[in-house]
Scaffold this motif. Structure first.
Motif, PDB file in Angstrom:
ATOM      1  N   UNK A  54       0.838  -1.207   0.000  1.00  0.00           N
ATOM      2  CA  UNK A  54       0.000   0.000   0.000  1.00  0.00           C
ATOM      3  C   UNK A  54       0.872   1.257   0.000  1.00  0.00           C
ATOM      4  N   UNK A  55       1.993   1.207   0.719  1.00  0.00           N
ATOM      5  CA  UNK A  55       2.935   2.334   0.700  1.00  0.00           C
ATOM      6  C   UNK A  55       3.555   2.463  -0.693  1.00  0.00           C
ATOM      7  N   UNK A  56       3.974   1.324  -1.260  1.00  0.00           N
ATOM      8  CA  UNK A  56       4.601   1.347  -2.588  1.00  0.00           C
ATOM      9  C   UNK A  56       3.647   1.938  -3.621  1.00  0.00           C
ATOM     10  N   UNK A  57       2.357   1.588  -3.506  1.00  0.00           N
ATOM     11  CA  UNK A  57       1.379   2.048  -4.501  1.00  0.00           C
ATOM     12  C   UNK A  57       0.820   3.433  -4.184  1.00  0.00           C
ATOM     13  N   UNK A  58       1.285   4.041  -3.113  1.00  0.00           N
ATOM     14  CA  UNK A  58       0.842   5.399  -2.789  1.00  0.00           C
ATOM     15  C   UNK A  58      -0.562   5.459  -2.208  1.00  0.00           C
ATOM     16  N   UNK A  59      -1.049   4.323  -1.705  1.00  0.00           N
ATOM     17  CA  UNK A  59      -2.387   4.276  -1.100  1.00  0.00           C
ATOM     18  C   UNK A  59      -2.302   4.680   0.366  1.00  0.00           C
ATOM     19  N   UNK A  60      -1.124   4.473   0.948  1.00  0.00           N
ATOM     20  CA  UNK A  60      -0.903   4.722   2.370  1.00  0.00           C
ATOM     21  C   UNK A  60       0.421   5.488   2.494  1.00  0.00           C
ATOM     22  N   UNK A  61       0.439   6.513   3.352  1.00  0.00           N
ATOM     23  CA  UNK A  61       1.687   7.252   3.580  1.00  0.00           C
ATOM     24  C   UNK A  61       2.473   6.614   4.716  1.00  0.00           C
ATOM     25  N   UNK A  75       5.355  10.676  -1.755  1.00  0.00           N
ATOM     26  CA  UNK A  75       5.035  11.524  -0.593  1.00  0.00           C
ATOM     27  C   UNK A  75       5.167  13.009  -0.925  1.00  0.00           C
ATOM     28  N   UNK A  76       6.045  13.320  -1.891  1.00  0.00           N
ATOM     29  CA  UNK A  76       6.298  14.733  -2.181  1.00  0.00           C
ATOM     30  C   UNK A  76       5.315  15.301  -3.214  1.00  0.00           C
ATOM     31  N   UNK A  77       4.466  14.441  -3.771  1.00  0.00           N
ATOM     32  CA  UNK A  77       3.515  14.927  -4.782  1.00  0.00           C
ATOM     33  C   UNK A  77       2.294  15.555  -4.117  1.00  0.00           C
ATOM     34  N   UNK A  78       1.711  16.555  -4.772  1.00  0.00           N
ATOM     35  CA  UNK A  78       0.432  17.079  -4.301  1.00  0.00           C
ATOM     36  C   UNK A  78      -0.628  16.013  -4.551  1.00  0.00           C
ATOM     37  N   UNK A  79      -1.760  16.151  -3.848  1.00  0.00           N
ATOM     38  CA  UNK A  79      -2.805  15.128  -3.932  1.00  0.00           C
ATOM     39  C   UNK A  79      -3.237  14.786  -5.356  1.00  0.00           C
ATOM     40  N   UNK A  80      -3.506  15.835  -6.156  1.00  0.00           N
ATOM     41  CA  UNK A  80      -4.003  15.560  -7.511  1.00  0.00           C
ATOM     42  C   UNK A  80      -2.899  14.969  -8.399  1.00  0.00           C
ATOM     43  N   UNK A  81      -1.639  15.375  -8.108  1.00  0.00           N
ATOM     44  CA  UNK A  81      -0.519  14.807  -8.877  1.00  0.00           C
ATOM     45  C   UNK A  81      -0.356  13.323  -8.562  1.00  0.00           C
ATOM     46  N   UNK A  82      -0.551  13.009  -7.276  1.00  0.00           N
ATOM     47  CA  UNK A  82      -0.420  11.622  -6.845  1.00  0.00           C
ATOM     48  C   UNK A  82      -1.539  10.764  -7.454  1.00  0.00           C
ATOM     49  N   UNK A  83      -2.755  11.285  -7.434  1.00  0.00           N
ATOM     50  CA  UNK A  83      -3.885  10.545  -8.030  1.00  0.00           C
ATOM     51  C   UNK A  83      -3.636  10.315  -9.512  1.00  0.00           C
ATOM     52  N   UNK A  84      -3.139  11.350 -10.174  1.00  0.00           N
ATOM     53  CA  UNK A  84      -2.869  11.264 -11.600  1.00  0.00           C
ATOM     54  C   UNK A  84      -1.756  10.244 -11.880  1.00  0.00           C
ATOM     55  N   UNK A  85      -0.690  10.294 -11.074  1.00  0.00           N
ATOM     56  CA  UNK A  85       0.425   9.354 -11.236  1.00  0.00           C
ATOM     57  C   UNK A  85      -0.073   7.921 -11.043  1.00  0.00           C
ATOM     58  N   UNK A  86      -0.895   7.726 -10.007  1.00  0.00           N
ATOM     59  CA  UNK A  86      -1.410   6.382  -9.739  1.00  0.00           C
ATOM     60  C   UNK A  86      -2.324   5.912 -10.854  1.00  0.00           C
TER      61      UNK A  86
END
Ligand SMILES: Nc1ncnc2c1ncn2[C@@H]1O[C@H](COP(=O)(O)OP(=O)(O)OP(=O)(O)O)[C@@H](O)[C@H]1O
Ligand SMILES: [Mg+2]
Length: 234
Positions: A54-61, A75-86
């Motif tokens: 879950x950490x690897x996939x960015x689901x959990x910090x 961890x350094x991405x903004x929320x929308x950037x992280x969602x987009x990356x995922x």
């Protein structure tokens, strides 16, 4: 980070705090996963496998340490950037499948494509093709509640693959499947992993599929004990 590194975890710590009780689920995890590799993660119940992926996939910090996926520290991405990356890069098969109950199999599988902007009709056509590949070509219009556990699991696997993600993370993908179906699903996953710019991380208790792994990481009590090349070395 080496250029052929897909995932790099360094000193990762995760502590759950529920009602004053602290559980250290990940305790100083270091793990490198290479491009083109199928890495399995094994270990006793409660040792931290689901938490780690879950950490690897960015689901959990995580609480401490860093985890990079294709050179990006999520961890350094903004929320929308992280969602987009995922949405673009990661496919995840949850241990409990997490299918949307009011959507048919084909609709469930098409969700990642629609999130990425594909037209509905085209998305469902692609979803149906993948359902065919996991042996559910006849059941594209069924709701999850009308499918067996193993069939739901295969829908979840199709959903994780449909948008061609570079990182595919599966939590016990064959737990509800008989030997033959499990083998078919692993062949499909292995085919995907054969691309040199893809990577698969599979949590499993299922010794029947160990031989599909390029490497196996053994976990216990929040630690990686060792990383080996075959089950014989476990
Ligand atoms: N949301 C949570 N809140 C509190 N504790 C949690 C939470 N999720 C997991 N834990 C605890 O963290 C530890 C690791 O859990 P995790 O789910 O990562 O284990 P696992 O290796 O995937 O186990 P299993 O093989 O049973 O799925 C366990 O002690 C678990 O009870
Ligand atoms: Mg788990």
């Amino acid at each position: 980070m080496e250029s052929n590194t897909a995932v790099s975890c360094r000193n990762v710590v995760k502590v759950y705090d529920t009602g004053g009780q602290k559980v250290t689920a990940l305790n100083d995890i270091d793990l490198e996963i290479r491009m083109g590799e199928l890495m399995m993660l094994v270990g006793p119940s409660g040792c931290g496998k689901t938490t780690l992926i879950s950490v690897i996939a960015g689901i959990l910090d995580q609480d401490e340490g860093s985890c990079e996926v294709f050179g990006k520290n999520l961890l350094t991405l903004r929320n929308h950037e992280k969602l987009d990356f995922r949405a673009k890069n990661i496919g995840f098969v949850f241990q409990a499948y997490n299918l949307l109950p009011s959507l048919t199999a084909a609709e469930n599988v098409s969700v990642p494509l629609i999130i990425n902007g594909m037209k509905r009709v085209e998305a469902e056509r692609k979803a149906s093709q993948l359902l065919e590949q996991v042996g559910l070509g006849e059941r594209t219009a069924s709701l999850p509640s009308q499918l067996s556990g193993g069939q739901q699991q295969r829908v979840a696997i199709a959903r994780a693959l449909v948008h061609d993600p570079r990182l595919i993370v599966c939590d016990e993908p064959t737990s509800a499947l008989d030997h033959e179906t499990g083998h078919t699903v692993m062949e499909l996953l292995k085919d995907v992993a054969l691309h040199k710019d893809r990577v698969l991380v599979i949590v499993t208790h299922d010794a029947r599929i160990f031989n599909f792994a390029d490497r196996i990481a053994a976990m216990d009590d929040g630690h990686i004990l060792k990383v080996v090349n075959s089950a014989a070395q476990l």
